[in-house]
Design a protein around this motif. Structure first.
Motif, short mmCIF file in Angstrom:
data_model
loop_
_atom_site.label_atom_id
_atom_site.label_comp_id
_atom_site.label_asym_id
_atom_site.label_seq_id
_atom_site.Cartn_x
_atom_site.Cartn_y
_atom_site.Cartn_z
N GLU A 162 -4.41 53.35 10.31
CA GLU A 162 -5.41 54.14 9.59
C GLU A 162 -4.74 55.28 8.83
OE1 GLU A 162 -9.30 53.48 12.54
OE2 GLU A 162 -8.12 55.33 12.66
N ALA A 163 -3.80 55.96 9.48
CA ALA A 163 -3.07 57.04 8.82
C ALA A 163 -2.23 56.51 7.66
CB ALA A 163 -2.18 57.77 9.83
N ALA A 164 -1.55 55.39 7.89
CA ALA A 164 -0.73 54.80 6.83
C ALA A 164 -1.59 54.36 5.65
CB ALA A 164 0.06 53.61 7.38
N ALA A 165 -2.78 53.82 5.94
CA ALA A 165 -3.69 53.42 4.87
C ALA A 165 -4.10 54.61 4.02
CB ALA A 165 -4.92 52.73 5.45
N CYS A 166 -4.12 55.78 4.63
CA CYS A 166 -4.46 57.01 3.90
C CYS A 166 -3.23 57.64 3.26
CB CYS A 166 -5.13 58.01 4.84
SG CYS A 166 -6.78 57.48 5.38
N GLY A 167 -2.13 56.90 3.24
CA GLY A 167 -0.94 57.35 2.52
C GLY A 167 -0.13 58.41 3.23
N LYS A 168 -0.14 58.41 4.57
CA LYS A 168 0.58 59.43 5.32
C LYS A 168 1.80 58.85 6.03
CE LYS A 168 -2.41 62.30 3.94
NZ LYS A 168 -2.07 63.34 2.98
N PRO A 169 2.90 59.60 6.07
CA PRO A 169 4.05 59.18 6.87
C PRO A 169 3.71 59.31 8.35
CG PRO A 169 4.40 61.41 6.08
CD PRO A 169 3.12 60.93 5.44
N VAL A 170 4.27 58.43 9.16
CA VAL A 170 3.91 58.36 10.57
C VAL A 170 5.14 58.59 11.45
CG1 VAL A 170 3.05 56.83 12.39
CG2 VAL A 170 1.97 56.80 10.14
N ILE A 171 4.96 59.42 12.46
CA ILE A 171 5.99 59.60 13.48
C ILE A 171 5.49 58.96 14.77
CG2 ILE A 171 7.24 61.27 14.91
CD1 ILE A 171 7.10 63.23 12.56
#
Length: 380
Positions: free
Chosen positions: A296-305
Motif C-alpha cells: 500500500e505504501a509502495a503504491a502511494c510512491g513511498k520508499p519502504v524500510i
C-alpha cells in the motif's frame, strides 16, 4: 467455466485486517466464476456482506459467546454437516478451521484447499493438522517465505504449494502531491501502520522510537513519527518515547478509515515497519507472512524500510524500492537517515516501488491467478 459452488470457511471474516482482507478478496475472485457460500466460525453477522452470502456462527450474547468459544469445533462441524450436498470445492481460509474442512471434504468426496499466511503455519503442527495439510489438493501461500516454510515440512505433494500474493487497488492507493518536507518548517514524517499488540511486539515500533534521537541529531529538520493502529501496547510505547526523549515527536493516530490511511501514506516521507521474524520461548513464531501495508505504501510512491526476513522480502527490493535492515536500532537509524536526508533517492525508490506493485501486486493479476487455479479443476 461451468457453474459450481465453493464453500469458504474462515475463522473471521470482514475488512479489518490483512488476513481477513485477503480472504475477502479471494472470495470476490471466486465470485467471478461461481457461487460462494461463506461460513465464519468467529463472526456474528449472518447477512450479505459485500455481495457475499455469509453465515457467522459466533453468538451475539456475551454468555453464549463464552460457551461457544469452548465448543466452537462442535458447532462448526454441525454447520458443515447441515449443508446441502452441492459443494464442489471446500476452502479453509485459516489453518485453525482446516481439520473441520478436511473432514467435511473427505466425507463429500470433494477437493479442499488451504490458505496460509505466516505465523499460523510457521510453528509446530499437531498430527491432525499435519495430516490435513499433507492431504490438501492445494495450499495457497501469500508469500514465498511462507510457502517454503510449508514445503520444507511436507513429506509429499510439495508441488501443491503455490503462491498468490495479496493485491492492492492502484486506483485507490496512488502517489499524492502533498508529501511533507517540501519547505523547511514542514516536519518530515515517518509512518508505520500496524496493530499495537503487547502479545506480539515484532512490528518494530520500539526500534523506530529508539532510533529517533540519532535520526534527529543528524537530520536538522523536525521529524514526526506517525503510528496508525490500535492495541494494548500503546502505553508501553508512549513510556518508551518519553524515556528516550522523543514523546513530542511520536504521534499515535489510532485506527483510521481508509481515506485517512491513504492520506497518511501520501503525506509521509518514508514508510518504515522493521517487523522481524523470531521464535518465542513457547515455540511459536512472530513476523510478517507478507505485510499488505508495504505494498500500500509502495503504491502511494513511498520508499519502504523493512527487515530482511519474513514475507516482506517478496515486496521490498533492497536499494531499489527501499531498504532491508537488521532488527537493530543502529540499522534502523541509519536507514532512516539515508532516506530522509536524500529526497531524490527517496523519490526514485518510491517511483520504483509503485512500478513494482503494478507489475506484481495489482488486483487484475491477483484475480487472474485465482482463475488459473480454478481452471485446473474439471468442474470450473
Amino acid at each position: 467455466m461451468q457453474q459450481g459452488q465453493i464453500l469458504f470457511v474462515s475463522h473471521m471474516f470482514g475488512r479489518f485486517g490483512g488476513l481477513e482482507i485477503y480472504n475477502l478478496d479471494t472470495v470476490h475472485a471466486f465470485q467471478n466464476h461461481t457461487n460462494v457460500q461463506v461460513i465464519s466460525a468467529f463472526t456474528s453477522r449472518q447477512e450479505i456482506y459485500e455481495r457475499i452470502s455469509m453465515k457467522g456462527l459466533l453468538p451475539t450474547q456475551p454468555l453464549l459467546q463464552r460457551i461457544y468459544r469452548r465448543t466452537w469445533r462442535f458447532w462448526l462441524n454441525l454447520a458443515l454437516n447441515s449443508l446441502k450436498k452441492d459443494v464442489d470445492l471446500a476452502v479453509a481460509g485459516h489453518v485453525l478451521v482446516l481439520p473441520q474442512v478436511a473432514n467435511y471434504a473427505k466425507k463429500q468426496g470433494i477437493p479442499y484447499w488451504l490458505l496460509v499466511f505466516g505465523i499460523d503455519v510457521w510453528g509446530n503442527w499437531s498430527k491432525e493438522v499435519a495430516k490435513a495439510i499433507e492431504d490438501c489438493d492445494r495450499v495457497v501461500a501469500i508469500s514465498e517465505y511462507t510457502a517454503e516454510s510449508v514445503r520444507r515440512r511436507l513429506v509429499r505433494n510439495k508441488d501443491r504449494v503455490v503462491v498468490i500474493h495479496p493485491a492492492v487497488d492502484l486506483d485507490k492507493f496512488f502517489a499524492g502531491s502533498n508529501a511533507n518536507g517540501s519547505v523547511n518548517n514542514d516536519p518530515l514524517i515517518i509512518l508505520t501502520v500496524g496493530r499495537l499488540a503487547a502479545s506480539e511486539r515484532y512490528k518494530g515500533h520500539d526500534l523506530i522510537i529508539s532510533a529517533l534521537p540519532e535520526v534527529q541529531k543528524q537530520i536538522k529538520q523536525r521529524i514526526e513519527y506517525w503510528i496508525i493502529g490500535g492495541g494494548d501496547d500503546r502505553l508501553w510505547l508512549e513510556q518508551l518515547a518519553d524515556e528516550v526523549g522523543v514523546a513530542d515527536s511520536v504521534i499515535f493516530k489510532g485506527a483510521v478509515i481508509e481515506s485517512e490511511l491513504i492520506e497518511a501514506y501520501q503525506r509521509c516521507n518514508v514508510f518504515a515497519m522493521p517487523s522481524y521474524v523470531t521464535q518465542r520461548p513457547d515455540g511459536n513464531w512472530t513476523g510478517e507472512g507478507f505485510g499488505i501495508v508495504y505494498i500500500e505504501a509502495a503504491a502511494c510512491g513511498k520508499p519502504v524500510i523493512a527487515c530482511d526476513s519474513g514475507g516482506q522480502t517478496d515486496i521490498v527490493v533492497n536499494g531499489l524500492t527501499g531498504l532491508l535492515v537488521k532488527p537493530t536500532v543502529d540499522d534502523v537509524a541509519n536507514a532512516l537517515v539515508e532516506l530522509l536526508s536524500d529526497p531524490k533517492k527517496s523519490q526514485q525508490m518510491g517511483e520504483a516501488g509503485r512500478h513494482l506493485v503494478g507489475e506484481k501486486f495489482r488486483r487484475e493479476l491477483f484475480n487472474q491467478k485465482w482463475t488459473n487455479l480454478l481452471s485446473q479443476l474439471e468442474i470450473y
